[in-house]
Design a protein around this motif. Structure first.
Motif, PDB file in Angstrom:
ATOM      1  N   GLN A 177       0.812  -1.215   0.000  1.00 39.19           N
ATOM      2  CA  GLN A 177       0.000   0.000   0.000  1.00 39.19           C
ATOM      3  C   GLN A 177       0.847   1.266   0.000  1.00 39.19           C
ATOM      4  O   GLN A 177       0.437   2.278  -0.571  1.00 39.19           O
ATOM      5  N   TYR A 178       2.002   1.222   0.654  1.00 40.84           N
ATOM      6  CA  TYR A 178       2.816   2.426   0.845  1.00 40.84           C
ATOM      7  C   TYR A 178       4.234   2.156   0.352  1.00 40.84           C
ATOM      8  O   TYR A 178       4.894   1.224   0.806  1.00 40.84           O
ATOM      9  N   LYS A 185      -2.899  -2.790  -4.699  1.00 41.51           N
ATOM     10  CA  LYS A 185      -3.338  -2.020  -3.534  1.00 41.51           C
ATOM     11  C   LYS A 185      -2.482  -0.783  -3.260  1.00 41.51           C
ATOM     12  O   LYS A 185      -2.651  -0.134  -2.220  1.00 41.51           O
ATOM     13  N   ARG A 241      -1.510   2.663  -2.766  1.00 36.51           N
ATOM     14  CA  ARG A 241      -2.320   3.865  -2.581  1.00 36.51           C
ATOM     15  C   ARG A 241      -1.479   5.098  -2.291  1.00 36.51           C
ATOM     16  O   ARG A 241      -1.909   6.214  -2.554  1.00 36.51           O
ATOM     17  N   ALA A 242      -0.294   4.931  -1.709  1.00 35.01           N
ATOM     18  CA  ALA A 242       0.539   6.075  -1.330  1.00 35.01           C
ATOM     19  C   ALA A 242       1.954   5.877  -1.868  1.00 35.01           C
ATOM     20  O   ALA A 242       2.570   4.834  -1.638  1.00 35.01           O
ATOM     21  N   HIS A 291      -5.091   4.076  -9.384  1.00 31.64           N
ATOM     22  CA  HIS A 291      -5.611   3.838  -8.033  1.00 31.64           C
ATOM     23  C   HIS A 291      -4.847   4.611  -6.956  1.00 31.64           C
ATOM     24  O   HIS A 291      -5.186   4.496  -5.768  1.00 31.64           O
ATOM     25  N   LEU A 292      -3.864   5.404  -7.359  1.00 29.24           N
ATOM     26  CA  LEU A 292      -3.072   6.145  -6.378  1.00 29.24           C
ATOM     27  C   LEU A 292      -3.946   7.176  -5.669  1.00 29.24           C
ATOM     28  O   LEU A 292      -4.706   7.903  -6.298  1.00 29.24           O
ATOM     29  N   GLU A 293      -3.842   7.218  -4.345  1.00 23.24           N
ATOM     30  CA  GLU A 293      -4.612   8.177  -3.558  1.00 23.24           C
ATOM     31  C   GLU A 293      -3.754   9.333  -3.070  1.00 23.24           C
ATOM     32  O   GLU A 293      -4.262  10.441  -2.885  1.00 23.24           O
ATOM     33  N   ARG A 294      -2.469   9.075  -2.851  1.00 26.36           N
ATOM     34  CA  ARG A 294      -1.591  10.124  -2.331  1.00 26.36           C
ATOM     35  C   ARG A 294      -0.244  10.069  -3.010  1.00 26.36           C
ATOM     36  O   ARG A 294       0.347   8.997  -3.149  1.00 26.36           O
ATOM     37  N   PHE A 300      -2.824  14.356  -0.867  1.00 29.80           N
ATOM     38  CA  PHE A 300      -3.833  13.497  -1.470  1.00 29.80           C
ATOM     39  C   PHE A 300      -4.319  14.136  -2.775  1.00 29.80           C
ATOM     40  O   PHE A 300      -4.339  15.359  -2.918  1.00 29.80           O
ATOM     41  N   ARG A 317      -8.253  13.805 -10.321  1.00 30.40           N
ATOM     42  CA  ARG A 317      -8.583  12.432 -10.707  1.00 30.40           C
ATOM     43  C   ARG A 317      -9.417  12.412 -11.991  1.00 30.40           C
ATOM     44  O   ARG A 317      -9.213  11.575 -12.874  1.00 30.40           O
TER      45      ARG A 317
END
Length: 342
Positions: A247-248, A270, A272-273, A297-300, A305, A311
């Motif tokens: 995730q990170y 997965k 995300r960051a 799918h990247l959130e940050r 963010f 997006r």
């Protein structure tokens, strides 16, 4: 409390990871500089009964429940060079012998009820011990350890070896380290990520080494956090879709120059960051947008963010790119098969 009781496992929030990394980078540099300034020879200082009396605490029942014994010992910053007295204190479960001048930990082999060990800031050249059946947390940070051999505790969950002199990772057997979820190797001299084949691992810290690429981590299917800050990584090859829990990912302070390398992270379902600060690619125009185009799918990214507007714009760019590719793939009109019959 029994010898098999689990210790509390502190899990930092994702938002705190970057701040922790900044703080610990500064601490590591300060500690390493202090070590380099020390050149005196230590006066032999053995652990004494008086020191034990002062450092013991936490009275608990022994393993068989028929007696009581103190199970916690703190003797940090005592200039100790010898801890052979510990061989007699077999009921100890929590031991802090950090910030001394120890070179030999063999007396700890007698502490078969040990749950928690902190031996940071000594003169150790090895973290090797006999298998301790209940040991869950062990820290050997800021020593002079050169290898990872002889670590085989079946309940060990967290192992800290940061600030040592390790070049390669060897001897970490996944069949023996069946509980290891956190491995800290920051501030060593690693030139390869090979040898970290520990499928149960969840957090891996490899910052401040000499890594040029990622390799041999494909089987880390439970890994959620990977720190690779301040290395020499240029390419993002080596990541695999089998790393399905990641995730990170922190790549700050590396040498990634081409944003197209981010396409190699698409197989991480997965993720995300992502932290890419202080890489050459961050100087490119529309850096944030291009990263999101590559990784939908990247959130940050770095410390910020993505907003909904960013997006939506990235979605539009991906759609246009898809349409252009489809048009290029269409057969040209007027080919021989389409010629009208005469």
């Amino acid at each position: 409390m029994s010898d098999e009781d689990d210790l509390d496992d502190f899990e930092p929030d994702l938002d705190d990871l970057e701040k922790e990394d900044d703080d610990e980078t500064e601490e590591w540099e300060d500690d390493r500089k202090e070590e380099e300034d020390i050149s005196e020879k230590w006066i032999p200082t053995p652990l004494t009964a008086d020191m034990m009396k002062e450092g013991l605490s936490l009275l608990c029942k022994t393993g068989n429940g028929l007696a009581h014994a103190y199970v916690k010992l703190e003797v940090k910053e005592r200039d100790l060079t010898d801890i052979h007295l510990l061989r007699s204190y077999i009921h100890l479960r929590y031991v802090d012998i950090s910030e001394n001048h120890l070179t030999d930990l063999s007396p700890l082999n007698y502490l078969t009820h040990l749950l928690w060990l902190k031996a940071d800031g000594n003169q150790l050249r090895s973290a090797q011990l006999n298998e301790l059946p209940y040991l869950q947390i062990a820290s050997f940070a800021y020593n002079q350890i050169t290898d990872t051999e002889g670590i085989s505790h079946p309940r060990l969950g967290s192992l800290d070896l940061k600030g040592n002199l390790i070049h390669t990772v060897t001897g970490l057997d996944p069949r023996k380290l069946i509980s290891l979820h956190t491995l800290e190797l920051r501030g060593n001299q690693l030139n390869s990520t090979l040898g970290i084949n520990l499928p149960k691992l969840k957090k891996l810290y490899l910052a401040q080494n000499m890594l040029k690429k990622v390799e041999g981590l494909e089987n880390l299917s439970n890994l959620t956090t990977l720190h690779l800050r301040d290395n020499q990584i240029e390419t993002l090859s080596g990541f695999s879709g089998d790393m399905k829990s990641l995730q990170y990912l922190n790549l700050r302070g590396n040498m990634v120059a081409d944003l197209r390398e981010l396409a190699k992270l698409r197989d991480l379902p997965k993720l995300r960051a992502l932290v890419l600060l202080d890489n050459p690619c961050t100087n490119e125009n529309d850096y944030r947008q291009e990263a999101l185009v590559q990784l939908a799918h990247l959130e940050r990214l770095d410390k910020d963010f993505y907003e909904e507007e960013e997006r939506a714009e990235a979605d539009g760019i991906r759609q246009r790119m898809k349409e252009e590719q489809e048009q290029e793939a269409e057969p040209e009109h007027g080919s021989e098969g389409d010629q009208p019959l005469v």
